[in-house]
Design an enzyme around this catalytic site. Structure first.
Site, PDB file in Angstrom:
ATOM      1  N   SER A  83      70.647  -9.892 -45.170  1.00 52.61           N
ATOM      2  CA  SER A  83      70.834  -9.781 -46.616  1.00 52.61           C
ATOM      3  C   SER A  83      72.167 -10.353 -47.082  1.00 52.61           C
ATOM      4  O   SER A  83      72.382 -10.506 -48.272  1.00 52.61           O
ATOM      5  CB  SER A  83      70.753  -8.318 -47.044  1.00 52.61           C
ATOM      6  OG  SER A  83      71.854  -7.616 -46.534  1.00 52.61           O
ATOM      7  N   SER A 135      67.412  -5.052 -49.035  1.00 55.19           N
ATOM      8  CA  SER A 135      68.477  -4.066 -48.797  1.00 55.19           C
ATOM      9  C   SER A 135      69.489  -4.599 -47.794  1.00 55.19           C
ATOM     10  O   SER A 135      69.207  -5.520 -47.041  1.00 55.19           O
ATOM     11  CB  SER A 135      67.883  -2.762 -48.271  1.00 55.19           C
ATOM     12  OG  SER A 135      67.674  -2.852 -46.877  1.00 55.19           O
ATOM     13  N   LYS A 136      70.656  -3.967 -47.811  1.00 51.84           N
ATOM     14  CA  LYS A 136      71.724  -4.385 -46.900  1.00 51.84           C
ATOM     15  C   LYS A 136      71.339  -4.137 -45.446  1.00 51.84           C
ATOM     16  O   LYS A 136      71.934  -4.672 -44.536  1.00 51.84           O
ATOM     17  CB  LYS A 136      73.022  -3.636 -47.229  1.00 51.84           C
ATOM     18  CG  LYS A 136      73.663  -4.145 -48.502  1.00 51.84           C
ATOM     19  CD  LYS A 136      74.994  -3.493 -48.768  1.00 51.84           C
ATOM     20  CE  LYS A 136      75.638  -4.097 -50.012  1.00 51.84           C
ATOM     21  NZ  LYS A 136      76.851  -3.424 -50.410  1.00 51.84           N
ATOM     22  N   ARG A 137      70.322  -3.291 -45.244  1.00 49.19           N
ATOM     23  CA  ARG A 137      69.952  -2.924 -43.870  1.00 49.19           C
ATOM     24  C   ARG A 137      68.970  -3.912 -43.229  1.00 49.19           C
ATOM     25  O   ARG A 137      68.631  -3.769 -42.080  1.00 49.19           O
ATOM     26  CB  ARG A 137      69.336  -1.522 -43.854  1.00 49.19           C
ATOM     27  CG  ARG A 137      70.349  -0.421 -44.139  1.00 49.19           C
ATOM     28  CD  ARG A 137      69.706   0.945 -44.020  1.00 49.19           C
ATOM     29  NE  ARG A 137      68.649   1.142 -44.990  1.00 49.19           N
ATOM     30  CZ  ARG A 137      68.854   1.467 -46.258  1.00 49.19           C
ATOM     31  NH1 ARG A 137      70.083   1.618 -46.702  1.00 49.19           N
ATOM     32  NH2 ARG A 137      67.839   1.643 -47.084  1.00 49.19           N
ATOM     33  N   CYS A 138      68.500  -4.902 -43.994  1.00 44.39           N
ATOM     34  CA  CYS A 138      67.415  -5.734 -43.448  1.00 44.39           C
ATOM     35  C   CYS A 138      67.903  -6.753 -42.422  1.00 44.39           C
ATOM     36  O   CYS A 138      67.098  -7.423 -41.793  1.00 44.39           O
ATOM     37  CB  CYS A 138      66.645  -6.419 -44.562  1.00 44.39           C
ATOM     38  SG  CYS A 138      67.485  -7.872 -45.172  1.00 44.39           S
TER      39      CYS A 138
END
Length: 490
Positions: free
Chosen positions: A265, A259-262
């Site tokens: 990414s 995910s973009k939150r990791c």
């Protein structure tokens, strides 16, 4: 597809922010598929989803492709005769609506005037993953020609939907997944043209791929389920269906979608975290593909072009292994030209070291010891000043020394170091080796206490004499005296 036709692939990102690792891999694979066969790689900007458009994101796309070496042959800045290469500009020509109307004429699409309330009332069927899905009930397909014309004349908002039959099946072939057959009853009458007049991604990319002569469509496997609908469009127009290559999912270490939150990414996240572009490209290439009969894992972009065969891509999800990426980056550092490394490491060295020392020497000391640039910090933190340390550090079983012996040795060696002005590494090493043999000491027995006094650290990027050369006479003597004082207190 005929064998002699020139391969043309495309990368068609939406300008919605930083480039996700999955998007970078799609671009890389599309580039490699084309270049391996001497084909063309096209850049197309898909900006029809106006709500998700992010200012400056087009620049990020250009910058990322340029830095990673994925040079496009055609694009908004390089007209190859099938432009415009930006969907919103193509939209202004009215072409998508024109093609949609052709489908209406052939019965493969229809006007839908249903409002939000009516569409909301259709919710209810539950998909295989337990999510509620809306399947359109073809309500507007039965409108008479007169009703449609009256609605259009009254300016009633509409969308244009694809007309998929409820019975029968649709089959397609993917290069990795093989032949896939889907029941038409599972395919929704997807929207082709939205009420704002813009085409949906699903419709525009079929039109654009055909008009731009795209032979191989490389994309993420989340589009597998939409492919039957795309093929029905190709068939409705009587167009040749491209070769499909759907790339496997990329997951995090917990096997969830990356995910973009990791935090790592996107390409730019990784560069900010101290990775090299070449290492990122190399690593991303191996997320879903591995070369045949090869055990090595380090490849330049040119080498990838030569050996890339998409038939060796995998279907199973690929794990984004951050530890492996760090290892790979470290391998790139080791193989790097020292001057190139120095230039890239300089901003970090200047941030972590304020003392006036030869930063080029420091760069060469750390180059083979780090995996990412911020690792430099822990290797050089003793250069500005000796950190607090425990005198237990002077004890080293292998060197047969402890704090008492170290104190005696430092007192013995201090006048020797005070008596020389040649603080080059080789001269100091010769001097201390001579000192050791004349006292019948092992070299390590002499070097360990000096290194400890100079650095206060268990692990250092260099030996005692290299440190002394870096510090010069004055600082070396000051640190050894401070070490003696510390040992005398205990």
């Amino acid at each position: 597809m005929s064998e002699n036709k020139k391969i043309r692939t495309r990368f068609a990102p939406s300008p919605t922010g930083r480039m996700h690792v999955g998007n970078l891999r799609t671009a890389l694979y599309a580039y490699l598929v084309a270049k391996h066969e001497g084909g063309d790689f096209i850049l197309r900007i898909e900006d029809t989803d106006q709500e998700r458009y992010v200012e400056g994101a087009v620049d990020i796309i250009y910058r990322t492709l340029e830095k990673t070496g994925l040079v496009h042959d055609e694009g908004p800045d390089k007209d190859g005769g099938v432009g415009p290469y930006v969907q919103s500009e193509r939209q202004k020509t009215g072409m998508y609506l024109e093609y949609a109307k052709k489908l209406i004429d052939s019965g493969d699409a229809y006007y839908c005037f249903c409002d939000k309330e009516r569409l909301a009332s259709l919710k209810g069927s539950v998909g295989p993953d337990g999510k509620e899905i809306t399947v359109y009930d073809k309500h507007c397909l039965s409108l008479s020609k007169e009703e449609i014309e009256a609605n259009l004349a009254a300016g009633k908002p509409y969308v244009i939907r694809q007309n998929v039959p409820n019975e029968g099946t649709t089959s397609f072939h993917d290069e990795l997944y093989g032949d896939i057959t889907v029941d038409n009853s599972e395919l929704d009458d997807m929207i082709l043209v939205k009420s704002d007049g813009f085409p949906t991604y699903n419709f525009a990319n079929v039109i654009d791929d055909h008009l731009m002569g795209i032979t191989h469509v490389v994309r993420g496997n989340e589009y597998l389920s939409s492919t039957p609908k795309y093929n029905r469009l190709y068939d409705a127009f009587g167009w040749e269906i491209p070769t499909y290559i759907h790339c496997p999912l990329i997951t995090d270490e917990e096997h969830k979608k990356l995910s973009k939150r990791c935090g790592h990414s996107s390409y730019e996240d990784l560069i900010e975290q101290g990775f090299l572009t070449e290492a990122v490209v190399n690593f991303v290439a191996l997320l879903g593909w591995c070369p045949e009969n090869e055990t090595r894992e380090i490849f330049s972009l040119d080498e990838l072009v030569k050996i890339f065969d998409y038939r060796h891509m995998t279907k199973s999800p690929s794990v984004f292994d951050y530890t492996k990426l760090k290892w790979m980056n470290g391998e790139y550092f080791k193989a790097m030209d020292p001057d190139v490394f120095y230039e890239k490491a300089l901003p970090y060295l200047k941030e972590y070291i304020k003392r006036d020392v030869d930063l080029k020497k420091v760069a060469e000391m750390v180059r083979t010891r780090i995996e990412i640039f911020p690792d430099i910090k822990d290797h050089v933190d003793f250069i500005d000043s000796v950190p607090e340390y425990d005198i237990a550090m002077y004890t080293h079983k292998k060197m047969k020394t402890d704090s008492e012996k170290s104190l005696a040795l430092l007192n013995e060696v201090l006048p020797v170091l005070e008596g020389t002005d040649d603080y080059t590494n080789d001269a100091l090493f010769a001097l201390l080796s001579e000192f050791a043999s004349s006292h019948e000491y092992k070299t390590g027995y002499v070097m360990w206490p000096i290194r400890t006094a100079l650095s206060g650290k268990q692990m250092t990027p260099c030996g005692a004499t290299e440190m002394m050369e870096l510090f010069g006479k004055e600082e070396t003597i000051a640190r050894i005296k401070a070490g003696i004082a510390k040992l005398e207190q205990h």
